[in-house]
Enzyme design. Structure first.
Site, PDB file in Angstrom:
ATOM      1  N   HIS A  67      -7.958   3.740  -2.955  1.00 14.65           N
ATOM      2  CA  HIS A  67      -7.479   4.996  -3.549  1.00 14.65           C
ATOM      3  C   HIS A  67      -8.389   5.425  -4.705  1.00 14.65           C
ATOM      4  O   HIS A  67      -8.870   4.600  -5.486  1.00 14.65           O
ATOM      5  CB  HIS A  67      -6.013   4.899  -3.969  1.00 14.65           C
ATOM      6  CG  HIS A  67      -5.706   4.042  -5.163  1.00 14.65           C
ATOM      7  ND1 HIS A  67      -5.746   4.537  -6.443  1.00 14.65           N
ATOM      8  CD2 HIS A  67      -5.298   2.752  -5.278  1.00 14.65           C
ATOM      9  CE1 HIS A  67      -5.381   3.586  -7.299  1.00 14.65           C
ATOM     10  NE2 HIS A  67      -5.112   2.492  -6.615  1.00 14.65           N
ATOM     11  N   ASP A 177      -9.172   0.659 -11.562  1.00 14.71           N
ATOM     12  CA  ASP A 177      -8.100   0.690 -10.583  1.00 14.71           C
ATOM     13  C   ASP A 177      -8.001   2.137 -10.100  1.00 14.71           C
ATOM     14  O   ASP A 177      -7.446   2.987 -10.795  1.00 14.71           O
ATOM     15  CB  ASP A 177      -6.788   0.243 -11.229  1.00 14.71           C
ATOM     16  CG  ASP A 177      -5.579   0.394 -10.329  1.00 14.71           C
ATOM     17  OD1 ASP A 177      -5.739   0.657  -9.128  1.00 14.71           O
ATOM     18  OD2 ASP A 177      -4.444   0.274 -10.861  1.00 14.71           O
ATOM     19  N   GLU A 209      -2.131   7.536  -4.634  1.00 11.18           N
ATOM     20  CA  GLU A 209      -1.544   6.194  -4.520  1.00 11.18           C
ATOM     21  C   GLU A 209      -0.681   5.855  -5.729  1.00 11.18           C
ATOM     22  O   GLU A 209       0.363   5.210  -5.598  1.00 11.18           O
ATOM     23  CB  GLU A 209      -2.654   5.154  -4.352  1.00 11.18           C
ATOM     24  CG  GLU A 209      -2.155   3.742  -4.004  1.00 11.18           C
ATOM     25  CD  GLU A 209      -1.894   2.853  -5.205  1.00 11.18           C
ATOM     26  OE1 GLU A 209      -1.411   1.722  -5.014  1.00 11.18           O
ATOM     27  OE2 GLU A 209      -2.174   3.279  -6.359  1.00 11.18           O
ATOM     28  N   GLU A 210      -1.101   6.299  -6.907  1.00  7.49           N
ATOM     29  CA  GLU A 210      -0.386   5.939  -8.132  1.00  7.49           C
ATOM     30  C   GLU A 210       0.980   6.613  -8.237  1.00  7.49           C
ATOM     31  O   GLU A 210       1.815   6.192  -9.033  1.00  7.49           O
ATOM     32  CB  GLU A 210      -1.223   6.303  -9.359  1.00  7.49           C
ATOM     33  CG  GLU A 210      -2.549   5.558  -9.478  1.00  7.49           C
ATOM     34  CD  GLU A 210      -2.392   4.091  -9.828  1.00  7.49           C
ATOM     35  OE1 GLU A 210      -1.232   3.628  -9.958  1.00  7.49           O
ATOM     36  OE2 GLU A 210      -3.413   3.407  -9.966  1.00  7.49           O
ATOM     37  N   ASP A 232      -7.788  -2.957  -3.028  1.00  8.75           N
ATOM     38  CA  ASP A 232      -7.218  -2.560  -4.310  1.00  8.75           C
ATOM     39  C   ASP A 232      -7.624  -3.579  -5.361  1.00  8.75           C
ATOM     40  O   ASP A 232      -8.533  -4.379  -5.145  1.00  8.75           O
ATOM     41  CB  ASP A 232      -5.696  -2.427  -4.196  1.00  8.75           C
ATOM     42  CG  ASP A 232      -5.136  -1.323  -5.091  1.00  8.75           C
ATOM     43  OD1 ASP A 232      -5.409  -1.361  -6.309  1.00  8.75           O
ATOM     44  OD2 ASP A 232      -4.426  -0.432  -4.583  1.00  8.75           O
ATOM     45  N   HIS A 316      -4.282  -0.628 -15.852  1.00  3.76           N
ATOM     46  CA  HIS A 316      -3.678   0.621 -16.323  1.00  3.76           C
ATOM     47  C   HIS A 316      -3.890   0.822 -17.817  1.00  3.76           C
ATOM     48  O   HIS A 316      -2.996   1.286 -18.536  1.00  3.76           O
ATOM     49  CB  HIS A 316      -2.197   0.677 -15.960  1.00  3.76           C
ATOM     50  CG  HIS A 316      -1.958   1.077 -14.540  1.00  3.76           C
ATOM     51  ND1 HIS A 316      -0.843   1.777 -14.134  1.00  3.76           N
ATOM     52  CD2 HIS A 316      -2.700   0.895 -13.417  1.00  3.76           C
ATOM     53  CE1 HIS A 316      -0.910   1.996 -12.832  1.00  3.76           C
ATOM     54  NE2 HIS A 316      -2.037   1.473 -12.379  1.00  3.76           N
TER      55      HIS A 316
END
Length: 353
Positions: A67, A177, A209-210, A232, A316
């Protein structure tokens, strides 16, 4: 193909929040175009790159999904004084926000910083504690009337951290990410230029995706692959992550084992990693994996799926850290797995192997 490290540094410097991935999609398409036979964009905005196999048609297909969307912020209110209140896009821990440099994507891009009130001016129950997002503001340093003219509710805010090389092997920055996985898929496609493979390969930089798994649910429906692999990131060992939930940074990729993973495909990846002497760890997923595999696995009548992850510290946050060794290892393992797929592979695939 450009140097993989420089490519990764470039794409993590770009915005592309979940649902608004256009800026980074253009750069990924530019890198993938020389490596594949066809490039297209799905109705939802995911990037599809098809590389034909050498078997007689109709050929089986493998989908590689990484992603490209990023976490970030969105303006919710512009005060008369010209300060911006905001909410999150994707999972954002408010503890990491104060003093961060950001870019507000308004009528023109505006540099800004995230500020917080002095501790003594906070409500008594918040003093001495992490400040909630509702008390934080973005300051773009312009006169209030100019801010009012330029910024609208709903404008996006992205992190502005510059990529940083730590030692010879590590990269730190925001949005690793999952753009580290995009780089791994790019390395795979580059290696496949010199490799004969029977299957068609469809590399997909997925959107949303998030937030919604939008790309993970829709692209497989359009492509209808025989196998799908979600690439991922996963938690690397570091402060507060030293038990079974963490993987060694620079110690190899993680092979996901859980309900989103087809057991026979897992065993195929594990045996191949052993043959290639590529280091890896098994990552146990007692429940869902938190990746696009959750969506891809249940598309149509169901797709046999694998989860391959790159260890990452400080997930994150604007200072995520990955090892370029692990990025390259992921790309090599994917390329060699594809090279070993025979036209008869699906006929031999059983869930209980």
């Amino acid at each position: 193909m450009p140097d993989l490290k420089e490519f990764l540094k470039r794409i993590i410097s770009l915005p592309g929040l979940s649902g608004h991935e256009g800026p980074v999609r253009e750069v990924i398409a530019e890198a993938w175009k020389p490596l594949v036979d066809e490039i297209s964009v799905s109705r939802l905005g995911s990037l599809h790159a098809l590389k034909h196999g050498q078997a007689a048609p109709p050929r089986p297909k493998i989908l590689l999904a990484a992603h490209m969307d990023a976490i970030g912020l969105m303006v919710t209110r512009v005060t008369p004084e010209g300060f911006l209140y905001f909410t999150e896009v994707g999972g954002v821990d408010p503890r990491i926000l104060p003093a961060q440099a950001v870019t507000v994507h308004a009528r023109r891009d505006l540099p800004g910083v995230i500020g917080q009130p002095p501790d003594r001016l906070l409500p008594p129950h918040l003093r001495g504690k992490p400040v909630p997002m509702s008390h934080l503001v973005v300051d773009v340093g312009l006169p209030p009337e100019e801010v009012q003219a330029l910024v609208r509710v709903g404008d996006l805010i992205s992190f502005a951290t510059e990529p940083l090389e730590l030692g010879e092997d590590l990269i730190a920055g925001h949005t690793l990410d999952d753009r580290a996985a995009v780089a791994a898929v790019t390395a795979c496609l580059d290696e496949l230029k010199a490799v004969n493979h029977a299957w068609d390969v469809v590399a997909v930089a997925t959107v949303q995706e998030e937030e919604t798994l939008g790309g993970g649910l829709t692209s497989p429906f359009e492509i209808r692959p025989d196998i799908a692999v979600a690439i991922d990131v996963t938690f690397a060992k570091g402060p507060g992550v030293n038990d079974y939930r963490g993987r060694g940074l620079g110690k190899g990729v993680a092979l996901g084992w859980g309900p989103n993973t087809h057991p026979a495909i897992f065993e195929s990846f594990k045996e191949l990693a052993d043959q290639l002497d590529l280091p890896y760890e098994v990552e146990v997923h007692p429940r869902y994996s938190g990746t696009d595999a959750m969506g891809m696995q249940i598309v149509a009548e169901g797709i046999p799926t694998m989860v391959l992850s790159i260890p990452l510290r400080y997930m994150h946050t604007p200072v995520e850290v990955v090892s370029m060794k692990d990025v390259r290892r992921a790309g090599r393992l994917l390329a060699q797995f594809i090279a070993g797929l025979t036209p008869e592979f699906m006929e031999q695939l059983k869930w209980d192997e």
